[in-house]
Motif scaffolding. Structure first.
Motif, PDB file in Angstrom:
ATOM      1  N   SER A   1      33.399 -12.725  34.076  1.00  0.00           N
ATOM      2  CA  SER A   1      32.400 -12.093  34.421  1.00  0.00           C
ATOM      3  C   SER A   1      31.259 -12.334  33.024  1.00  0.00           C
ATOM      4  O   SER A   1      30.072 -12.578  33.210  1.00  0.00           O
ATOM      5  CB  SER A   1      32.501 -10.615  34.608  1.00  0.00           C
ATOM      6  OG  SER A   1      31.429 -10.053  34.799  1.00  0.00           O
ATOM      7  N   ALA A   2      31.657 -12.236  31.731  1.00  0.00           N
ATOM      8  CA  ALA A   2      31.159 -12.226  30.579  1.00  0.00           C
ATOM      9  C   ALA A   2      30.543 -13.425  30.360  1.00  0.00           C
ATOM     10  O   ALA A   2      29.353 -13.334  30.082  1.00  0.00           O
ATOM     11  CB  ALA A   2      32.209 -11.788  29.358  1.00  0.00           C
ATOM     12  N   MET A   3      31.440 -14.480  30.737  1.00  0.00           N
ATOM     13  CA  MET A   3      30.550 -15.830  30.411  1.00  0.00           C
ATOM     14  C   MET A   3      29.567 -16.203  31.567  1.00  0.00           C
ATOM     15  O   MET A   3      28.641 -16.728  31.369  1.00  0.00           O
ATOM     16  CB  MET A   3      31.828 -16.932  30.532  1.00  0.00           C
ATOM     17  CG  MET A   3      32.758 -16.844  29.087  1.00  0.00           C
ATOM     18  SD  MET A   3      33.783 -18.106  28.911  1.00  0.00           S
ATOM     19  CE  MET A   3      35.124 -17.699  29.884  1.00  0.00           C
ATOM     20  N   SER A   4      29.893 -15.911  32.778  1.00  0.00           N
ATOM     21  CA  SER A   4      28.731 -15.993  33.781  1.00  0.00           C
ATOM     22  C   SER A   4      27.565 -15.189  33.458  1.00  0.00           C
ATOM     23  O   SER A   4      26.617 -15.629  33.688  1.00  0.00           O
ATOM     24  CB  SER A   4      29.295 -15.523  35.067  1.00  0.00           C
ATOM     25  OG  SER A   4      30.590 -16.579  35.655  1.00  0.00           O
ATOM     26  N   ASN A   5      27.581 -14.049  33.182  1.00  0.00           N
ATOM     27  CA  ASN A   5      26.398 -13.225  32.798  1.00  0.00           C
ATOM     28  C   ASN A   5      25.852 -13.811  31.422  1.00  0.00           C
ATOM     29  O   ASN A   5      24.636 -14.054  31.558  1.00  0.00           O
ATOM     30  CB  ASN A   5      26.967 -11.879  32.268  1.00  0.00           C
ATOM     31  CG  ASN A   5      27.225 -11.305  33.701  1.00  0.00           C
ATOM     32  OD1 ASN A   5      27.209 -11.491  34.714  1.00  0.00           O
ATOM     33  ND2 ASN A   5      28.035  -9.900  33.350  1.00  0.00           N
ATOM     34  N   TYR A   6      26.456 -14.381  30.624  1.00  0.00           N
ATOM     35  CA  TYR A   6      26.068 -15.099  29.470  1.00  0.00           C
ATOM     36  C   TYR A   6      25.192 -16.327  29.917  1.00  0.00           C
ATOM     37  O   TYR A   6      24.035 -16.356  29.260  1.00  0.00           O
ATOM     38  CB  TYR A   6      27.089 -15.514  28.568  1.00  0.00           C
ATOM     39  CG  TYR A   6      26.625 -16.602  27.644  1.00  0.00           C
ATOM     40  CD1 TYR A   6      25.634 -16.233  26.387  1.00  0.00           C
ATOM     41  CD2 TYR A   6      27.189 -17.764  27.547  1.00  0.00           C
ATOM     42  CE1 TYR A   6      25.612 -17.236  25.428  1.00  0.00           C
ATOM     43  CE2 TYR A   6      26.804 -18.860  26.731  1.00  0.00           C
ATOM     44  CZ  TYR A   6      26.103 -18.510  25.855  1.00  0.00           C
ATOM     45  OH  TYR A   6      25.731 -19.290  24.828  1.00  0.00           O
ATOM     46  N   ILE A   7      25.623 -17.117  30.796  1.00  0.00           N
ATOM     47  CA  ILE A   7      24.693 -18.352  31.213  1.00  0.00           C
ATOM     48  C   ILE A   7      23.574 -17.709  31.965  1.00  0.00           C
ATOM     49  O   ILE A   7      22.423 -18.222  31.854  1.00  0.00           O
ATOM     50  CB  ILE A   7      25.790 -19.116  32.033  1.00  0.00           C
ATOM     51  CG1 ILE A   7      27.047 -19.795  31.361  1.00  0.00           C
ATOM     52  CG2 ILE A   7      24.965 -20.437  32.806  1.00  0.00           C
ATOM     53  CD1 ILE A   7      28.227 -20.232  31.943  1.00  0.00           C
ATOM     54  N   THR A   8      24.045 -16.883  33.016  1.00  0.00           N
ATOM     55  CA  THR A   8      22.953 -16.464  33.745  1.00  0.00           C
ATOM     56  C   THR A   8      21.529 -15.802  33.085  1.00  0.00           C
ATOM     57  O   THR A   8      20.475 -15.899  33.289  1.00  0.00           O
ATOM     58  CB  THR A   8      23.277 -15.392  34.939  1.00  0.00           C
ATOM     59  OG1 THR A   8      24.236 -16.207  35.557  1.00  0.00           O
ATOM     60  CG2 THR A   8      22.430 -14.872  35.757  1.00  0.00           C
ATOM     61  N   GLY A   9      21.917 -15.155  31.847  1.00  0.00           N
ATOM     62  CA  GLY A   9      20.905 -14.735  31.009  1.00  0.00           C
ATOM     63  C   GLY A   9      20.439 -15.657  30.044  1.00  0.00           C
ATOM     64  O   GLY A   9      19.531 -15.120  29.248  1.00  0.00           O
ATOM     65  N   GLY A  10      20.556 -16.957  30.118  1.00  0.00           N
ATOM     66  CA  GLY A  10      19.919 -18.018  29.338  1.00  0.00           C
ATOM     67  C   GLY A  10      20.830 -18.573  28.062  1.00  0.00           C
ATOM     68  O   GLY A  10      20.333 -19.382  27.608  1.00  0.00           O
ATOM     69  N   GLY A  11      22.306 -18.459  28.270  1.00  0.00           N
ATOM     70  CA  GLY A  11      23.134 -18.933  27.337  1.00  0.00           C
ATOM     71  C   GLY A  11      23.503 -20.259  27.869  1.00  0.00           C
ATOM     72  O   GLY A  11      23.170 -20.866  28.993  1.00  0.00           O
ATOM     73  N   SER A  12      24.003 -21.330  26.686  1.00  0.00           N
ATOM     74  CA  SER A  12      24.191 -22.626  27.266  1.00  0.00           C
ATOM     75  C   SER A  12      25.732 -22.718  27.185  1.00  0.00           C
ATOM     76  O   SER A  12      26.546 -22.278  26.395  1.00  0.00           O
ATOM     77  CB  SER A  12      23.753 -23.515  26.556  1.00  0.00           C
ATOM     78  OG  SER A  12      22.326 -23.577  26.606  1.00  0.00           O
TER      79      SER A  12
END
Length: 250
Positions: free
Chosen positions: A112-123
């Motif tokens: 969940s943390a990593m998916s949210n990170y990517i959705t929020g603009g992370g690579s």
């Protein structure tokens, strides 16, 4: 990457290099790369934390870290290590998450943390390989990238050595990159292929969410900086890694 032992892989690299003890010393830096080393990664390790490793394996980690530092420096980035469960707090201030051939599962909270990170603009730069190193059953990497329409598949039908990139959103030219068997990838824009056919891509890129980006690789050789393999001495690993980092940090 063909099914060989870790010891063989280590001995295939005897190039003397200037080693930087810890890539976290890269300062100042505009961007921050976070490398997960807390989920039974097969090859990557913090060079300051090599307890229990044999001398050759330590040399290999130091070689890779020195090359990684060159790639990061070329894009004005620093490196830090994630050694435990990955949390949203860990990903604050992280511009690129680097995950390479893990062999343990992420918890639902980590996914969940990593998916949210990517959705929020992370690579994300995510690498898997053949079953010899880590199976899809051992890990849940597909769960991590499924929301973005990307998946790792079965082992490639082409296991012969030699790969290349195609000019596109990641590399602006054809690069000669190391390859020896791989896991297929689906989703996104394919840009890495073995030299005999474009039917089995092993690298793909996709932009997702609010500026998030993913590069997924089904072969780990180029991201292990394996510039020499089976008589070929000039695989363009450094050029490839710099192009990938530059695109993911754009």
């Amino acid at each position: 990457m063909k099914p060989i032992t870790l010891l063989t892989l280590v001995f295939s690299f005897s190039i003397p290099v200037a080693v930087c003890a810890n890539a976290q010393t890269l300062t100042p830096a505009k961007s921050r790369i976070c490398m997960d080393v807390g989920h039974e990664q097969k090859f990557w390790r913090d060079p300051a934390d090599t307890a229990g490793m044999d001398v050759k394996a330590i040399e290999r980690v130091k070689y890779m870290t020195a090359e990684f530092a060159k790639s990061a420096a070329a894009v004005n980035a620093s490196l830090s290590y994630l050694k435990k469960e990955v949390t949203s707090k860990d990903l604050e201030g992280c511009d690129l998450l680097f995950i390479h051939i893990l062999s343990a599962k992420y918890t639902p909270g980590e996914v969940s943390a990593m998916s949210n990170y990517i959705t929020g603009g992370g690579s994300l730069f995510l690498v898997m390989d053949q079953d010899m190193w880590s199976t899809l059953e051992q890990t849940n990497v597909n769960e991590l990238i499924r929301p973005f329409g990307m998946q790792f598949g079965a082992e490639s039908a082409d296991s012969l050595a030699g790969g290349h990139t195609e000019a596109g959103p990641v590399t602006d030219k054809r690069l000669k990159i190391s390859y020896h068997g791989a896991r297929t990838v689906t989703g996104g824009t394919p840009f890495c292929f073995n030299d005999r056919s474009d039917a089995y891509p092993f690298g793909a890129f996709k932009e997702v969410g609010n500026g998030g980006k993913i590069v997924m690789m089904g072969d780990g050789m180029v991201s292990l900086y394996m510039t020499s393999w089976e008589g070929v001495q000039d695989y363009q690993c450094q050029e490839f890694m710099q192009d990938v980092f530059r695109r993911l940090l754009k």
